[in-house]
Design an enzyme around this catalytic site. Structure first.
Site, mmCIF file in Angstrom:
data_model
loop_
_atom_site.group_PDB
_atom_site.id
_atom_site.type_symbol
_atom_site.label_atom_id
_atom_site.label_comp_id
_atom_site.label_asym_id
_atom_site.label_seq_id
_atom_site.Cartn_x
_atom_site.Cartn_y
_atom_site.Cartn_z
ATOM 1 N N TRP A 1 -118.706 46.747 -21.281
ATOM 2 C CA TRP A 1 -119.893 47.574 -21.071
ATOM 3 C C TRP A 1 -119.951 47.917 -19.580
ATOM 4 O O TRP A 1 -120.169 47.021 -18.747
ATOM 5 C CB TRP A 1 -121.173 46.811 -21.428
ATOM 6 C CG TRP A 1 -121.493 46.750 -22.888
ATOM 7 C CD1 TRP A 1 -120.690 47.079 -23.934
ATOM 8 C CD2 TRP A 1 -122.743 46.332 -23.458
ATOM 9 N NE1 TRP A 1 -121.352 46.866 -25.125
ATOM 10 C CE2 TRP A 1 -122.609 46.417 -24.862
ATOM 11 C CE3 TRP A 1 -123.951 45.877 -22.935
ATOM 12 C CZ2 TRP A 1 -123.646 46.068 -25.735
ATOM 13 C CZ3 TRP A 1 -124.976 45.526 -23.800
ATOM 14 C CH2 TRP A 1 -124.830 45.638 -25.183
ATOM 15 N N ARG B 1 -120.606 57.582 -14.842
ATOM 16 C CA ARG B 1 -121.413 58.802 -14.998
ATOM 17 C C ARG B 1 -120.849 59.742 -16.069
ATOM 18 O O ARG B 1 -119.632 59.789 -16.270
ATOM 19 C CB ARG B 1 -121.493 59.538 -13.662
ATOM 20 C CG ARG B 1 -120.189 60.230 -13.293
ATOM 21 C CD ARG B 1 -120.205 60.728 -11.865
ATOM 22 N NE ARG B 1 -119.124 61.655 -11.620
ATOM 23 C CZ ARG B 1 -118.562 61.838 -10.427
ATOM 24 N NH1 ARG B 1 -118.989 61.162 -9.376
ATOM 25 N NH2 ARG B 1 -117.604 62.731 -10.279
ATOM 26 N N GLN C 1 -110.973 50.989 -13.009
ATOM 27 C CA GLN C 1 -112.182 50.471 -13.653
ATOM 28 C C GLN C 1 -111.822 50.024 -15.069
ATOM 29 O O GLN C 1 -110.834 50.491 -15.635
ATOM 30 C CB GLN C 1 -113.261 51.559 -13.717
ATOM 31 C CG GLN C 1 -113.709 52.061 -12.364
ATOM 32 C CD GLN C 1 -114.643 51.087 -11.670
ATOM 33 O OE1 GLN C 1 -114.319 49.928 -11.551
ATOM 34 N NE2 GLN C 1 -115.780 51.564 -11.201
ATOM 35 N N HIS C 2 -112.650 49.158 -15.631
ATOM 36 C CA HIS C 2 -112.290 48.603 -16.942
ATOM 37 C C HIS C 2 -112.133 49.683 -18.009
ATOM 38 O O HIS C 2 -111.207 49.640 -18.810
ATOM 39 C CB HIS C 2 -113.316 47.545 -17.365
ATOM 40 C CG HIS C 2 -113.289 46.351 -16.459
ATOM 41 N ND1 HIS C 2 -114.235 45.374 -16.459
ATOM 42 C CD2 HIS C 2 -112.398 45.989 -15.488
ATOM 43 C CE1 HIS C 2 -113.936 44.463 -15.560
ATOM 44 N NE2 HIS C 2 -112.838 44.823 -14.942
ATOM 45 N N GLU D 1 -119.780 41.547 -20.778
ATOM 46 C CA GLU D 1 -121.027 41.877 -20.079
ATOM 47 C C GLU D 1 -122.236 41.523 -20.953
ATOM 48 O O GLU D 1 -123.291 41.148 -20.430
ATOM 49 C CB GLU D 1 -121.060 43.365 -19.716
ATOM 50 C CG GLU D 1 -120.322 43.726 -18.431
ATOM 51 C CD GLU D 1 -118.893 44.207 -18.632
ATOM 52 O OE1 GLU D 1 -118.447 44.254 -19.805
ATOM 53 O OE2 GLU D 1 -118.211 44.521 -17.634
ATOM 54 N N GLU E 1 -122.793 61.406 -4.901
ATOM 55 C CA GLU E 1 -122.229 60.091 -5.245
ATOM 56 C C GLU E 1 -122.864 58.922 -4.499
ATOM 57 O O GLU E 1 -123.687 59.116 -3.607
ATOM 58 C CB GLU E 1 -120.717 60.111 -4.971
ATOM 59 C CG GLU E 1 -119.965 60.973 -5.953
ATOM 60 C CD GLU E 1 -118.841 61.733 -5.280
ATOM 61 O OE1 GLU E 1 -118.611 61.528 -4.080
ATOM 62 O OE2 GLU E 1 -118.220 62.541 -5.971
HETATM 63 C C1 LIG Z 1 -125.477 55.186 -11.076
HETATM 64 C C2 LIG Z 1 -124.045 54.699 -11.086
HETATM 65 C C3 LIG Z 1 -123.030 55.542 -11.539
HETATM 66 C C4 LIG Z 1 -121.708 55.116 -11.526
HETATM 67 N N1 LIG Z 1 -120.737 55.954 -11.969
HETATM 68 C C5 LIG Z 1 -119.450 55.559 -11.942
HETATM 69 C C6 LIG Z 1 -118.412 56.431 -12.384
HETATM 70 O O1 LIG Z 1 -118.658 57.574 -12.779
HETATM 71 N N2 LIG Z 1 -117.148 55.985 -12.362
HETATM 72 C C7 LIG Z 1 -116.843 54.731 -11.926
HETATM 73 O O2 LIG Z 1 -115.658 54.383 -11.925
HETATM 74 N N3 LIG Z 1 -117.793 53.870 -11.494
HETATM 75 C C8 LIG Z 1 -119.091 54.262 -11.488
HETATM 76 N N4 LIG Z 1 -120.061 53.412 -11.057
HETATM 77 C C9 LIG Z 1 -119.690 52.063 -10.612
HETATM 78 C C10 LIG Z 1 -119.443 51.149 -11.795
HETATM 79 O O3 LIG Z 1 -120.576 51.096 -12.625
HETATM 80 C C11 LIG Z 1 -119.110 49.724 -11.358
HETATM 81 O O4 LIG Z 1 -117.925 49.763 -10.580
HETATM 82 C C12 LIG Z 1 -118.939 48.745 -12.530
HETATM 83 O O5 LIG Z 1 -118.492 47.522 -12.019
HETATM 84 C C13 LIG Z 1 -117.953 49.249 -13.535
HETATM 85 O O6 LIG Z 1 -117.895 48.357 -14.641
HETATM 86 P P1 LIG Z 1 -116.535 47.592 -14.996
HETATM 87 O O7 LIG Z 1 -116.367 46.549 -13.924
HETATM 88 O O8 LIG Z 1 -116.831 47.026 -16.333
HETATM 89 O O9 LIG Z 1 -115.443 48.621 -14.988
HETATM 90 C C14 LIG Z 1 -121.398 53.825 -11.057
HETATM 91 C C15 LIG Z 1 -122.410 52.990 -10.611
HETATM 92 C C16 LIG Z 1 -123.723 53.404 -10.612
HETATM 93 C C17 LIG Z 1 -124.787 52.474 -10.098
HETATM 94 MN MN LIG Z 2 -116.292 45.239 -17.270
#
Ligand SMILES: Cc1cc2nc3c(=O)[nH]c(=O)nc-3n(C[C@H](O)[C@H](O)[C@H](O)COP(=O)(O)O)c2cc1C
Ligand SMILES: [Mn+2]
Length: 481
Positions: A156, A160, A177-178, A220, A269
């Site tokens: 989870w 965006r 990213q995951h 998560e 961003e």
């Molecule tokens: C409002 C918001 C939008 C985000 N959008 C993105 C995105 O579009 N792409 C991305 O890679 N991380 C984005 N992030 C950061 C990820 O949510 C963050 O790195 C998170 O750890 C990803 O989850 P994961 O570790 O399960 O991959 C965003 C964070 C926030 C607060």
């Molecule tokens: Mn994760």
């Protein structure tokens, strides 16, 4: 009792003066975004828009729901006045005590089910958030569920999403990213579509953990249960084999086909700029939308301080880094990611047990959680409160030697969205990072270390106690000291 849904959290914030209902009709086209951005910059209450132009009454938007530390503390059921240190400590403690979710048979997120040809994303009041955005971003404070097809583990995360057509979304699926690892290395590599389920408008801890750095393979959902101190109620998707929070306001489900792309971005961003170019990105094909009656969309308007990312990502990042440094046995006494630095800069307070401990701390930060985004590390002595910018700037300005105290690592991994990189560096994914050692050199004799001229440091204990005890008797208000 933790919040069961977004609506309970809204009521609590309203009671505590942390939420403003906006009864006047607002436009989804930039107006709601601009109001929310201003609320962030003023740290005003979260705006809760009751009537969106062109949409039925009841279809609402909540902006900046977690853009103050007070709202974050409320979400975690802490004292609303809890300090950053108290919030981080509570998070670090609960983070190690996961609780599995509870499977519900039915839930309010299924009150309305729209499937197949009837799907029309424009029926929801998705905001056009920042001037210059590439489109209407429906998902900016949410989670996306996807499954690792080999292990069955479900991720989870918050990534965006922009509306591309009435039944497609597009978004950034970064390889590191995951969701990117799952999509690119598993589904796309095997030429298979990836199922997804987006949950928008969840109880507050789901989004908090969705944007946190939880290691690959760790659920998560379980972490959310741990932070809440109670299992999260989840329900199976309507058309996909994925679980989502049962009380979500809106759920969007479908598949991401392999190797198809459409243009996405630009977007305001996390670093506080519209920096990344428009690029071809994967396509989320929507098969069903389910939503509560009178659904509420949550919206984060990222930009300069202080927004939801600065507060929530800053806190979860500080917690993960702090835990990592502790595990490594480094003598760290405090960690802070100032929201003003938009997740690029971290401050670490430490005892100095031997010369150049700063190099080990900085190396651990760059190699650890969020290491790719944290390009500036400020290391201060443990008599500096890392959350107090007056003390941090003072230490950096007066104790960081411009040559000896500054270490640049010129060939490093590139942090996207930071605008100081040249087009050539961006093309090559070539970053550079730096740490500032603002501690006194270990070998200096005591007399070489200038004494700080502060109330805390320069007066005898007896005088300090006398002044504190008599503060109100001198005629000052309590707490001003
Ligand atoms: C409002 C918001 C939008 C985000 N959008 C993105 C995105 O579009 N792409 C991305 O890679 N991380 C984005 N992030 C950061 C990820 O949510 C963050 O790195 C998170 O750890 C990803 O989850 P994961 O570790 O399960 O991959 C965003 C964070 C926030 C607060
Ligand atoms: Mn994760």
């Amino acid at each position: 009792m933790p919040f069961q849904d977004l609506r309970e959290f809204i009521s609590r914030c309203e009671q505590l003066g942390e939420l403003q209902r906006v009864e006047r009709e607002v436009d989804w086209n930039l107006e709601a975004g601009a109001i929310t951005r201003r609320c962030c910059e003023l740290s005003a209450p979260a705006p809760f828009f009751q009537k969106i132009k062109g949409y039925p009454r009841g279809y609402r938007i909540l902006g900046a729901s977690m853009a103050t530390f007070k709202r974050l503390a409320i979400a975690m059921e802490l004292n609303p006045e809890a300090s950053f240190k108290e919030i981080v400590e509570a998070y670090m403690d609960r983070r190690t005590k996961p609780i599995k979710p509870r499977l519900a048979k039915d839930g309010p997120c299924k009150e309305n089910v729209i499937a197949g040809d009837a799907v029309d994303l424009y029926k929801l009041p998705a905001p056009y958030i920042h001037g210059g955005d590439g489109g209407r971003y429906i998902s900016t404070w949410h989670i996306i569920a996807t499954k690792d097809p080999d292990s069955g583990w479900v991720n989870w995360g918050m990534y965006r999403q922009m509306i591309a057509s009435k039944n497609t979304l597009t978004g950034l699926i970064a390889p590191a990213q995951h969701i990117g690892m799952i999509y690119r290395q598993k589904y796309e590599a095997r030429n298979k579509p990836m199922e997804f389920a987006v949950a928008i408008g969840t109880e507050p801890i789901t989004a908090l953990v969705g944007q946190a750095q939880i290691p690959y393979g760790v659920s998560e959902m379980d972490v959310i249960g741990g932070i809440r101190g109670e299992p999260l109620d989840v329900i199976k998707g309507q058309t996909v084999d994925l679980l989502v929070p049962a009380t979500s306001e809106v759920v969007i489900e479908g598949e991401v086909p392999p190797k198809e792309r459409t243009l996405e971005g630009p977007f305001g961003e996390y670093a506080g700029y519209r920096a990344m170019p428009v690029l071809p990105r994967p396509i989320y094909k929507v098969k069903a939308i389910t939503h509560r009656d009178d659904p509420i969309l949550t919206m984060s308007v990222m930009g300069i301080a202080v927004d939801d990312s600065g507060v929530c990502n800053g806190m979860t990042c500080a917690a993960e880094v702090f835990s990592n440094l502790k595990t490594l046995g480094l003598p760290v006494t405090g960690v802070y990611v100032p929201p003003e630095g938009c997740i690029t800069t971290i401050v670490i307070a430490t005892k100095v047990p031997y010369a150049n401990i700063a190099s080990r701390i900085a190396s651990a930060v760059f190699a650890g959680p969020m290491g790719q985004l944290l390009c500036k590390v400020i290391i201060v002595d443990d008599d500096v409160d890392p959350t107090n910018m007056r003390e941090v700037i003072h230490a950096w300005a007066t104790k960081c030697h411009p040559v000896r105290g500054t270490t640049v690592i010129p060939y490093a991994v590139y942090a996207p969205a930071v605008p100081y990189y040249s087009p050539e560096e961006i093309n090559d994914n070539h970053g550079s990072i730096v740490y500032y050692d603002c501690t006194y050199p270990y070998r200096w004799p005591k007399e070489a270390k200038a004494v700080r001229s502060s109330f805390r440091d320069i007066y005898p204990e007896e005088i300090k106690q006398r002044v504190l005890t008599n503060w109100q008797k001198y005629g000052f208000e309590e707490g001003i000291c």
